[in-house]
Design a protein around this motif. Structure first.
Motif, short mmCIF file in Angstrom:
data_model
loop_
_atom_site.label_atom_id
_atom_site.label_comp_id
_atom_site.label_asym_id
_atom_site.label_seq_id
_atom_site.Cartn_x
_atom_site.Cartn_y
_atom_site.Cartn_z
N THR A 58 -3.35 2.72 7.49
CA THR A 58 -3.99 1.54 6.93
C THR A 58 -4.83 0.87 8.01
N VAL A 79 0.83 -1.20 0.00
CA VAL A 79 0.00 0.00 0.00
C VAL A 79 0.87 1.25 0.00
N ASP A 83 -8.78 -6.28 -6.06
CA ASP A 83 -9.28 -4.96 -6.46
C ASP A 83 -8.75 -3.90 -5.51
N MET A 84 -8.43 -2.73 -6.06
CA MET A 84 -8.13 -1.54 -5.27
C MET A 84 -9.05 -0.47 -5.80
N ASP A 127 -9.16 4.74 0.10
CA ASP A 127 -9.13 3.68 -0.91
C ASP A 127 -9.35 2.36 -0.19
N VAL A 162 -8.63 -1.92 -0.52
CA VAL A 162 -7.83 -2.95 -1.19
C VAL A 162 -8.30 -4.30 -0.68
N ASN A 163 -8.63 -5.22 -1.60
CA ASN A 163 -9.10 -6.56 -1.24
C ASN A 163 -8.03 -7.60 -1.56
#
Length: 193
Positions: free
Chosen positions: A107, A95, A168-169, A132, A134-135
């Protein structure tokens, strides 16, 4: 500083295409109602037909700017071997490489089925805040995001429910300072649906 009056701005938006040496041009209309800035209408002035081969599923071709040398969204992602095995320290490192260096980054990890694989990235500076998602989970995750703010103009919706596929992000929210010199504040919540 944005004024608390309704206004509309028409402008050309130039987007540099990934992997190519050209810009795509959109004619857009932005509306400011004093609390939110929204895109009202757009018209693409450059040819978008060639991007049909690389657009992700569900994306309108007229809005797509993608690398034409990569066909659609089903290409191999080198991070896929880490799905379900990402540790917080690894995620933080990945990240931090993708975030804006002029902002303070936090985060927030979230557990999905006892696996800490979903992350919310908060970036802040004196002028505002962005979020954002993130997965890194090995399945699609659906989340609801809400934010309460003071002295911020919403550049995106303050509440949304989204689905993120593995790896995905997704950009979720941006808010910018409304009145210079007046401290802004924000508090977010995330719920796994």
């Amino acid at each position: 500083m944005l004024q608390n009056v309704s206004s509309s701005v028409k402008m050309d938006l130039y987007v540099t295409t990934p992997g190519q040496n050209q810009s795509e041009i959109f004619f857009i209309t932005l509306n400011n109602n004093g609390r939110e800035i929204t895109a009202d209408a757009y018209e693409r002035t450059t040819n978008y037909g060639p991007y049909a081969i690389c657009k992700d599923k569900g994306v309108e071709t007229a809005l797509c700017v993608c690398n034409k040398s990569v066909e659609n969204c089903d290409f191999f992602n080198p991070l896929s071997k880490h799905l379900g095995k990402i540790k917080v320290s690894v995620a933080n490192n990945l990240v931090s490489q993708a975030t804006n260096r002029d902002m303070v980054v936090k985060t927030f990890p979230y557990n999905i089925n006892n696996d800490q694989c979903m992350f919310v990235i908060q970036q802040t500076n004196s002028a505002g805040i962005t979020y954002d998602f993130v997965n890194f989970c090995n399945r699609t995750v659906e989340l609801t995001f809400n934010i309460e703010t003071r002295n911020l103009v919403h550049m995106s919706k303050p509440s949304a429910t989204v689905q993120l596929r593995p790896l995905d992000m997704r950009f979720m929210y941006a808010g910018v300072e409304d009145k210079a010199g007046v401290k802004w504040a924000a508090k977010h919540t995330v719920t796994v649906v």
